[in-house]
Motif scaffolding. Structure first.
Motif, short mmCIF file in Angstrom:
data_model
loop_
_atom_site.label_atom_id
_atom_site.label_comp_id
_atom_site.label_asym_id
_atom_site.label_seq_id
_atom_site.Cartn_x
_atom_site.Cartn_y
_atom_site.Cartn_z
N ARG A 78 0.83 -1.21 0.00
CA ARG A 78 0.00 0.00 0.00
C ARG A 78 0.87 1.26 0.00
O ARG A 78 0.55 2.25 0.63
N ASN A 79 1.99 1.19 -0.72
CA ASN A 79 2.90 2.33 -0.89
C ASN A 79 3.55 2.77 0.42
O ASN A 79 4.02 3.91 0.53
N ARG A 80 3.60 1.85 1.39
CA ARG A 80 4.21 2.14 2.68
C ARG A 80 5.29 1.11 2.98
O ARG A 80 5.24 -0.01 2.47
N LEU A 81 6.20 1.49 3.85
CA LEU A 81 7.30 0.60 4.22
C LEU A 81 7.15 0.19 5.68
O LEU A 81 6.88 1.01 6.55
N LEU A 82 7.33 -1.11 5.93
CA LEU A 82 7.40 -1.65 7.29
C LEU A 82 8.81 -2.18 7.50
O LEU A 82 9.28 -3.03 6.72
N VAL A 83 9.49 -1.70 8.53
CA VAL A 83 10.84 -2.15 8.86
C VAL A 83 10.76 -3.00 10.13
O VAL A 83 10.23 -2.56 11.14
N ILE A 84 11.29 -4.23 10.03
CA ILE A 84 11.21 -5.19 11.14
C ILE A 84 12.61 -5.47 11.68
O ILE A 84 13.52 -5.82 10.92
N GLU A 85 12.75 -5.33 12.98
CA GLU A 85 14.00 -5.67 13.68
C GLU A 85 13.76 -6.92 14.51
O GLU A 85 12.77 -7.00 15.26
N CYS A 86 14.63 -7.91 14.39
CA CYS A 86 14.50 -9.18 15.12
C CYS A 86 15.54 -9.25 16.23
O CYS A 86 16.73 -9.02 15.98
N LYS A 87 15.10 -9.61 17.44
CA LYS A 87 16.01 -9.77 18.57
C LYS A 87 15.72 -11.10 19.25
O LYS A 87 14.57 -11.40 19.57
N THR A 88 16.77 -11.89 19.48
CA THR A 88 16.60 -13.16 20.18
C THR A 88 17.23 -13.16 21.55
O THR A 88 17.07 -14.11 22.31
N SER A 89 17.96 -12.12 21.88
CA SER A 89 18.55 -12.02 23.22
C SER A 89 18.89 -10.57 23.49
O SER A 89 18.82 -9.73 22.61
N GLY A 90 19.27 -10.29 24.73
CA GLY A 90 19.80 -8.97 25.05
C GLY A 90 18.84 -8.03 25.73
O GLY A 90 19.26 -7.16 26.48
#
Length: 378
Positions: free
Chosen positions: A295-307
């Motif tokens: 839909r002409n938009r950007l989704l930025v995903i950050e993945c974290k498994t620890s910390g």
């Protein structure tokens, strides 16, 4: 109604509102007005349009004073002449758009005046007749990046070998993501051992050791990893990673693969994992775990498994960096998601809301598909 393919727009810090109508309406020529403050924005927009085969011309516009605005608007209207024209009035400030619209209307035989209402996904027309058109999904990741002054340098989607390896461990990846809350502490342990194995970039150290032999569901997870060749483990305290790639998987790569599987099933307009981008202006390179365009938009995903949960200052720093990067790559319409395999406390969640960062953590990880569907629908 048939719209002219010759377009005029005003460069702005949010150039997606200029790019969308040009692509949706099939522009063949776009003239970009640039004030002194918007020269970089004009450069970015021109790059994005030309990458899609649209001819572009940049035209200087003096907005220093009301008199300069009037003079510039008159000169531009005279230069453009009487040929049919779409004027995108979304950019610029009010005096500019008023002066331009008045002068263009006086000269052009067929003036179409449009405003890109991005909040409501539509194009609003004032001339020649009032009308509203729904926006179509025309922007891919590269379109958005170029309009914001960035380019793609690499991504995991295009590596067929990576995809084959990911498919081979699909069941394990789904299990880890769907049942993330059951392995909360064990994820931290695996992550730490994988870190030790990869600590020296010149020498892989595959043999690592637990403080005590894993049992129960943790042992079941390791048994599955052993079955598909990621580790060697004899039900004791010694764990041997089969390769640096296997160690990287347990250091956090599995969560990125989990996102990739869910996106592959949903089929948004465009998506990528392990996306690397570089700014045209500074040559600074950034890496995103996953990026989605829809839909002409950007989704930025950050993945974290620890910390998370051990150092609040550092945790807030992660969230702030995600928010800043998302705004830089996707503009004001971008969305940010932090996906964490481990729980995140209420204080950090509150700070994330301040930065407009969404969070799915621990048991919420399995809700990723529902989250993506809601975002895709708007």
């Amino acid at each position: 109604m048939t719209r002219p393919t010759r377009h005029l727009c005003i460069a702005t810090g949010q150039n997606l509102a200029n790019l969308i109508p040009s692509l949706q309406l099939g522009a063949t020529e776009v003239m970009i007005l640039e004030t002194p403050a918007m020269r970089d924005a004009a450069t970015n927009l021109k790059r994005a349009l030309e990458a899609r085969g649209i001819a572009c011309t940049r035209i200087a516009f003096d907005d220093a004073t009301p008199e300069a605005i009037r003079t510039s608007a008159e000169a531009i209207a005279m230069e453009l002449g009487t040929e049919p024209l779409v004027f995108n009035a979304t950019g610029g400030h009010k005096l500019m758009t008023l002066a331009l619209a008045g002068n263009l209307e006086a000269l052009a035989d067929d003036l179409h005046l449009v405003y890109a209402e991005t909040r409501h996904d539509r194009l609003d027309w004032l001339k020649p007749l009032p009308a509203m058109d729904p926006m179509t999904d025309v922007l891919g990741i590269d379109d958005i990046l170029r309009a914001q002054g960035y380019r793609r340098t690499a991504d995991g989607n295009r590596d067929a070998f990576w995809q084959a390896d990911a498919d081979a461990r699909a069941n394990l990846t789904r299990k880890m993501g769907d049942d993330a809350e059951r392995y909360e502490r064990f994820f931290g342990t695996l992550n730490r051992l994988a870190d030790y194995a990869l600590a020296d970039e010149n020498r892989f150290a595959p043999r690592q050791e637990f403080e005590y032999a894993p049992g129960g569901r943790n042992a079941e997870l390791l048994s599955e990893a052993r079955r598909i060749g990621l580790v060697r483990w004899d039900d004791d305290t010694v764990l041997t990673f089969a390769s640096p790639e296997a160690a990287a998987y347990f250091r956090g790569g599995w969560l990125e693969e989990y996102v990739w599987y869910k996106l592959r099933g949903l089929r948004p307009h465009d998506w990528a994992v392990n996306l690397k981008t570089q700014s045209y202006a500074t040559q600074v390179e950034n890496e995103c775990d996953a990026v989605v365009a829809h839909r002409n938009r950007l989704l930025v995903i950050e993945c974290k498994t620890s910390g998370f949960g051990r150092n609040e200052t550092r945790d807030v720093g992660y969230i702030y960096k995600l928010a800043q990067l998302s705004d830089q790559l996707g503009g004001s319409m971008s969305r940010k998601l932090l996906l964490s395999a481990r729980p995140i406390n209420d204080d950090i969640r509150h700070r994330a809301r301040d930065y407009r960062v969404d969070i799915l953590a621990a048991a919420d990880v399995r809700e990723l598909v529902d989250y993506l569907k809601r975002w895709m629908r708007g």
